[in-house]
Design a protein around this motif. Structure first.
Motif, PDB file in Angstrom:
ATOM      1  N   VAL A   1       0.822  -1.214   0.000  1.00 25.61           N
ATOM      2  CA  VAL A   1       0.000   0.000   0.000  1.00 25.61           C
ATOM      3  C   VAL A   1       0.855   1.264   0.000  1.00 25.61           C
ATOM      4  O   VAL A   1       0.530   2.249  -0.649  1.00 25.61           O
ATOM      5  CB  VAL A   1      -0.987  -0.028   1.184  1.00 25.61           C
ATOM      6  CG1 VAL A   1      -1.788   1.263   1.279  1.00 25.61           C
ATOM      7  CG2 VAL A   1      -1.952  -1.203   1.034  1.00 25.61           C
ATOM      8  N   HIS A   2       1.963   1.254   0.727  1.00 27.27           N
ATOM      9  CA  HIS A   2       2.874   2.418   0.678  1.00 27.27           C
ATOM     10  C   HIS A   2       4.314   1.945   0.873  1.00 27.27           C
ATOM     11  O   HIS A   2       4.994   2.309   1.822  1.00 27.27           O
ATOM     12  CB  HIS A   2       2.480   3.509   1.682  1.00 27.27           C
ATOM     13  CG  HIS A   2       2.381   3.058   3.109  1.00 27.27           C
ATOM     14  ND1 HIS A   2       3.290   3.445   4.059  1.00 27.27           N
ATOM     15  CD2 HIS A   2       1.495   2.271   3.748  1.00 27.27           C
ATOM     16  CE1 HIS A   2       2.953   2.918   5.225  1.00 27.27           C
ATOM     17  NE2 HIS A   2       1.867   2.198   5.054  1.00 27.27           N
TER      18      HIS A   2
ATOM     19  N   THR B   1      11.044  -1.096   1.740  1.00 27.31           N
ATOM     20  CA  THR B   1      11.231   0.322   2.048  1.00 27.31           C
ATOM     21  C   THR B   1       9.846   0.927   2.219  1.00 27.31           C
ATOM     22  O   THR B   1       9.021   0.846   1.307  1.00 27.31           O
ATOM     23  CB  THR B   1      11.945   1.034   0.875  1.00 27.31           C
ATOM     24  OG1 THR B   1      13.136   0.312   0.562  1.00 27.31           O
ATOM     25  CG2 THR B   1      12.280   2.472   1.222  1.00 27.31           C
ATOM     26  N   ILE B   2       9.597   1.521   3.374  1.00 24.32           N
ATOM     27  CA  ILE B   2       8.256   2.046   3.613  1.00 24.32           C
ATOM     28  C   ILE B   2       8.221   3.547   3.327  1.00 24.32           C
ATOM     29  O   ILE B   2       8.997   4.326   3.887  1.00 24.32           O
ATOM     30  CB  ILE B   2       7.798   1.750   5.057  1.00 24.32           C
ATOM     31  CG1 ILE B   2       7.845   0.239   5.321  1.00 24.32           C
ATOM     32  CG2 ILE B   2       6.388   2.279   5.298  1.00 24.32           C
ATOM     33  CD1 ILE B   2       6.950  -0.588   4.433  1.00 24.32           C
TER      34      ILE B   2
ATOM     35  N   VAL C   1       9.268   1.747  -7.124  1.00 22.48           N
ATOM     36  CA  VAL C   1      10.211   1.089  -6.214  1.00 22.48           C
ATOM     37  C   VAL C   1       9.490   0.014  -5.396  1.00 22.48           C
ATOM     38  O   VAL C   1      10.017  -1.084  -5.200  1.00 22.48           O
ATOM     39  CB  VAL C   1      10.883   2.127  -5.287  1.00 22.48           C
ATOM     40  CG1 VAL C   1      11.626   1.435  -4.155  1.00 22.48           C
ATOM     41  CG2 VAL C   1      11.840   2.994  -6.087  1.00 22.48           C
ATOM     42  N   ALA C   2       8.271   0.328  -4.965  1.00 24.59           N
ATOM     43  CA  ALA C   2       7.504  -0.668  -4.208  1.00 24.59           C
ATOM     44  C   ALA C   2       7.281  -1.911  -5.059  1.00 24.59           C
ATOM     45  O   ALA C   2       7.389  -3.047  -4.574  1.00 24.59           O
ATOM     46  CB  ALA C   2       6.167  -0.067  -3.767  1.00 24.59           C
TER      47      ALA C   2
ATOM     48  N   GLU D   1      -3.837   7.246 -11.418  1.00 21.24           N
ATOM     49  CA  GLU D   1      -3.056   7.024 -12.648  1.00 21.24           C
ATOM     50  C   GLU D   1      -1.581   6.794 -12.319  1.00 21.24           C
ATOM     51  O   GLU D   1      -0.929   5.904 -12.865  1.00 21.24           O
ATOM     52  CB  GLU D   1      -3.095   8.260 -13.549  1.00 21.24           C
ATOM     53  CG  GLU D   1      -4.440   8.658 -14.053  1.00 21.24           C
ATOM     54  CD  GLU D   1      -4.518  10.143 -14.412  1.00 21.24           C
ATOM     55  OE1 GLU D   1      -5.571  10.532 -14.919  1.00 21.24           O
ATOM     56  OE2 GLU D   1      -3.552  10.922 -14.170  1.00 21.24           O
ATOM     57  N   ALA D   2      -1.073   7.643 -11.438  1.00 22.14           N
ATOM     58  CA  ALA D   2       0.357   7.578 -11.135  1.00 22.14           C
ATOM     59  C   ALA D   2       0.707   6.239 -10.491  1.00 22.14           C
ATOM     60  O   ALA D   2       1.716   5.608 -10.818  1.00 22.14           O
ATOM     61  CB  ALA D   2       0.741   8.731 -10.210  1.00 22.14           C
ATOM     62  N   LYS D   3      -0.137   5.806  -9.568  1.00 23.71           N
ATOM     63  CA  LYS D   3       0.144   4.547  -8.863  1.00 23.71           C
ATOM     64  C   LYS D   3       0.050   3.358  -9.818  1.00 23.71           C
ATOM     65  O   LYS D   3       0.882   2.448  -9.772  1.00 23.71           O
ATOM     66  CB  LYS D   3      -0.814   4.374  -7.679  1.00 23.71           C
ATOM     67  CG  LYS D   3      -0.531   5.323  -6.521  1.00 23.71           C
ATOM     68  CD  LYS D   3       0.846   5.082  -5.930  1.00 23.71           C
ATOM     69  CE  LYS D   3       1.214   6.037  -4.834  1.00 23.71           C
ATOM     70  NZ  LYS D   3       2.652   5.993  -4.481  1.00 23.71           N
ATOM     71  N   VAL D   4      -0.967   3.363 -10.672  1.00 24.57           N
ATOM     72  CA  VAL D   4      -1.103   2.243 -11.618  1.00 24.57           C
ATOM     73  C   VAL D   4       0.120   2.191 -12.528  1.00 24.57           C
ATOM     74  O   VAL D   4       0.716   1.128 -12.748  1.00 24.57           O
ATOM     75  CB  VAL D   4      -2.414   2.367 -12.433  1.00 24.57           C
ATOM     76  CG1 VAL D   4      -2.444   1.344 -13.563  1.00 24.57           C
ATOM     77  CG2 VAL D   4      -3.624   2.194 -11.519  1.00 24.57           C
ATOM     78  N   ARG D   5       0.534   3.354 -13.036  1.00 26.77           N
ATOM     79  CA  ARG D   5       1.726   3.383 -13.905  1.00 26.77           C
ATOM     80  C   ARG D   5       2.953   2.869 -13.153  1.00 26.77           C
ATOM     81  O   ARG D   5       3.745   2.100 -13.670  1.00 26.77           O
ATOM     82  CB  ARG D   5       2.006   4.810 -14.384  1.00 26.77           C
ATOM     83  CG  ARG D   5       1.118   5.270 -15.533  1.00 26.77           C
ATOM     84  CD  ARG D   5       1.707   6.527 -16.188  1.00 26.77           C
ATOM     85  NE  ARG D   5       1.926   7.606 -15.246  1.00 26.77           N
ATOM     86  CZ  ARG D   5       1.080   8.610 -15.036  1.00 26.77           C
ATOM     87  NH1 ARG D   5      -0.053   8.668 -15.716  1.00 26.77           N
ATOM     88  NH2 ARG D   5       1.352   9.554 -14.161  1.00 26.77           N
ATOM     89  N   GLY D   6       3.080   3.318 -11.906  1.00 23.84           N
ATOM     90  CA  GLY D   6       4.246   2.930 -11.124  1.00 23.84           C
ATOM     91  C   GLY D   6       4.279   1.436 -10.834  1.00 23.84           C
ATOM     92  O   GLY D   6       5.309   0.783 -10.989  1.00 23.84           O
TER      93      GLY D   6
END
Ligand code: BGC
Length: 713
Positions: free
Chosen positions: A83-84, A88-89, A111-112, A156-161
């Motif tokens: 989730v975050h 590495t948190i 990175v996650a 969008e950003a999270k899906v791309r990442g």
């Protein structure tokens, strides 16, 4: 026939249902263990997906079981809540949202994903996209805050990442947009409680982030635990089958929430697992996470005619297709093969990113000039239960992050200020009634030039099943704080929290108040960076911060009402016992360089409905150091067939300015920003007057506004 279609044709009913069945691994100190008959379930093809198993070795071992010891050799889908951050948190999502920085959100998700994939994981149950406007709800910590536009950019950003350019890459994981839908609006802010919101709210507030996630190619979607007006999301035909599958054309995997299919019985819409399984499958849920309703009920549902084989086939095919897209059939071991990712993100770079993200998440709420700490602050007292609370810094859903990994606030300050004498006293625990340490803490403060008061919640107090009817400082922290404040010395108060904490008294008395949320691995270093001025703060509130919980739900994008608040007129929309204004508005946050906006203009007063508009504003850095401005752009449709919110966020710009500099910033406003869902919930732009405003927050008294008119030739 494609590879997966050929495979499907060779499968027994039990094997097909197995692909829909997600089981868990338990974890003990030495690593994962498989409960009960899980191994037998995998070997016989009755379990096709697992959650909560991570680590390259265990992942490889269990994958080998599926690939080498089953009839058809279908690899497992391994999912986990990243989730975050994983090892590495990073800051909790609510805190990361405060960065208002899509590029940063994408980098941390990348990175996650790399770390999770190194641990053999192919799917994450993130991003969490629940817009919420009620700080009582503990899961406010897990999402991007109150605003649909912001949540959409976050999505969008999270899906791309997470997914990268190619889902099959060894460093990509499938994202899951959750929790579909309106889970963030439970009655009374109580987790899992019933939701009863209008269709308009669904279309204006809750659907947009999911639309954005789908547009970004999100591979999976998770329905929430909640019902909406009596229809549990796990069985919601209008939203899952008609909207998601139909209107939005989503052909990816829908994965239930934990045990949610069996919970249809408790909801009161199914009388047994057979009916529950049938309802979920018919609504479009493919994977049954943990309830074994599909495993135990679906074949009976088929016999009774409650479902059709075509529906089971379609679901199994979607799961197989996802496995195919993830590259699992080509190489089930590519995630977790250390050579695949080694070197791509060095440990130091990951820590550096965690520190940057944490710096950008911190929101300075008030500052009477105490911050940044003066170099002459020789003696500093660091006091309070969150000062040296290493494990707490991770926040909720800390994935595979180790409890001894984060840097504490005390350590961060000691490392940043080697020339200062830093004393520490806990004073009181986070919770509980014991106040015996208060006197010692006060004594430690007596000789200090400045006091850093570290208050807040424990990590477990926000997140899932962590609703609080009254989100104030827990335990006896207020007593500690007041005893320290009574000394009359300069006090910087820090709030470690997963939600806005209600403490107006603290704002009144502390020289500076800073929301430090739960910042993850680099918490202490980032806090020290901001307190010392090494980093000029840029964080802005992604959520309205109430002055009293009685104001909840509270958010900036309110409608006018026929009787807008007027303190001089009794019969207007207000409270008798407090102002309607929040403690801090959405977007609020201070920097050490005061910033100002001037000269808002748009190209022309009239524009053709359906065309883009370009706004322009001057930004001035009135300070003596370089600073970054976040400029919010809001619009209001003044007269429309449906009353529109007084402000709606439609864009933002960031700019870094040298001391004293003035720069012109252009903010493009796409035509779609002027659209709203009409009576049929179709996006429409109605001609007429719009107000276009820019500001450094959503404080309506401080916006620059121009009036423009949409015309139709
Ligand atoms: C949560 C989900 C999570 C799942 C698996 C549930 O309790 O609601 O957000 O993905 O557990 O851990």
């Amino acid at each position: 026939m494609s590879r997966v279609e050929t495979l499907l044709a060779a499968m027994t009913l039990e094997e097909k249902i197995g692909q829909l069945n997600m089981a868990t691994a338990d974890r003990v100190v030495t690593g994962p263990v498989l409960p009960g008959d899980t191994e037998a379930g995998i070997r016989s093809g009755r379990i096709g997906c697992m959650l909560n198993l991570w680590g390259a070795e265990p992942a490889r071992a269990i994958q080998r079981m599926a690939v080498e010891e089953t009839r058809l050799g279908i690899p497992l889908l391994l999912g986990f809540d990243v989730v975050h951050g994983h090892r590495t948190i990073f800051p909790i999502p609510l805190a990361e949202a405060a960065a208002f920085d899509a590029a940063l959100w994408e980098r941390t998700a990348r990175v996650a994903a790399v770390e999770a994939a190194e641990d053999g994981i192919a799917m994450t149950f993130a991003p969490m996209l629940d817009v919420t406007r009620d700080p009582r709800w503990g899961r406010i910590a897990e999402g991007p805050g109150e605003d649909p536009w912001l949540a959409s950019r976050f999505a969008e950003a999270k899906v791309r990442g997470f997914q990268g350019d190619d889902l099959s890459a060894a460093t990509s994981v499938a994202a899951s947009a959750k929790h579909f839908l309106a889970y963030g609006a439970p009655t009374g802010g109580r987790d899992y409680a019933s939701v009863d919101v209008s269709d308009r709210a669904l279309h204006e507030v809750y659907l947009p982030p999911f639309q954005a996630a789908l547009a970004a190619g999100c591979a999976t979607v998770m329905p929430g635990f909640n019902d909406i007006a009596g229809i549990p999301m796990t069985a919601h035909v209008p939203l899952l089958r008609h909207w998601l599958r139909g209107q939005a054309g989503f052909d990816g995997v829908v994965v239930s929430d934990y045990n949610a299919i069996a919970e249809l019985i408790r909801h009161g819409v199914a009388s047994d697992l057979v009916e529950a399984a049938a309802l979920a499958l018919k609504a479009g849920v493919d994977i049954d996470m943990m309830s074994s309703a599909y495993a135990r009920g679906l074949s009976t549902a088929l016999e009774r005619g409650l479902v059709e084989i075509g529906e089971i086939d379609a679901a199994a095919l979607r799961v197989l297709t996802l496995k195919e897209q993830l590259g699992l059939f080509d190489d089930p071991y590519r995630r977790g093969a250390s050579s695949a990712t080694a070197g791509s993100y060095e440990a130091a770079a990951r820590r550096e990113l965690a520190r940057e993200a944490a710096c950008r998440a911190i929101v300075v709420l008030t500052n009477s000039g105490l911050l940044p700490l003066a170099a002459k602050s020789r003696r500093i007292a660091v006091v309070g239960p969150l000062a040296n609370a290493r494990a707490e810094m991770r926040g909720s859903w800390s994935a595979a992050g180790e409890p001894d990994d984060p840097v504490t606030i005390l350590e961060g300050l000691r490392a940043a200020l080697p020339g200062s004498e830093i004393v520490f006293a806990e004073g009181v625990a986070i919770d509980g009634e014991d106040v015996r340490g208060v006197a010692e803490a006060v004594a430690a403060c007596r000789a200090a030039d400045v006091i850093v008061l570290c208050l807040g919640e424990a990590a477990w107090m926000s997140g899932e099943a962590a609703s609080r009817a009254n989100p104030v400082l827990p335990g006896r922290q207020r007593q500690l704080a007041e005893a320290v404040l009574d000394l009359g010395k300069p006090v910087v108060a820090l709030l470690s929290c997963g939600r806005p904490l209600i403490a107006p008294w603290l704002e009144e008395r502390a020289g500076a108040l800073v929301a430090t949320w739960f910042l993850g691995s680099e918490a202490g270093n980032a806090i020290a960076d901001v307190l010392t001025g090494r980093f000029n703060p840029t964080g802005r509130l992604p959520i309205t911060w109430p002055r009293d919980i009685g104001q909840a739900p509270i958010f900036y994008a309110a409608r006018s009402s026929g009787r807008p608040n007027n303190p001089k007129d009794h019969y207007t929309s207000k409270y008798l016992d407090m102002p309607v204004e929040p403690q801090f508005p959405f977007g609020h946050g201070l920097s050490y360089s005061p910033l100002a906006l001037e000269n808002l203009s748009v190209g022309a007063e009239k524009f053709q409905a359906g065309e883009d508009v370009l706004a322009s504003v001057d930004v001035v850095n009135q300070g003596a150091i370089a600073g970054e401005a976040t400029i919010f752009l809001f619009i209001r449709d003044v007269v429309a067939s449906v009353a529109r919110p007084l402000l709606e966020l439609k864009g933002l710009a960031k700019i870094t300015l040298a001391p004293g500099a003035r720069e012109n910033v252009r903010l493009p406003v796409p035509a779609s920003a002027f659209a709203f869902p009409n009576a049929e919930f179709q996006p429409t732009i109605e001609p007429g007057r719009f107000e276009l405003s820019v500001g450094l927050s959503a404080d309506r008294t401080r916006l620059l506004t121009v009036s423009i008119e949409a015309i139709v030739d």
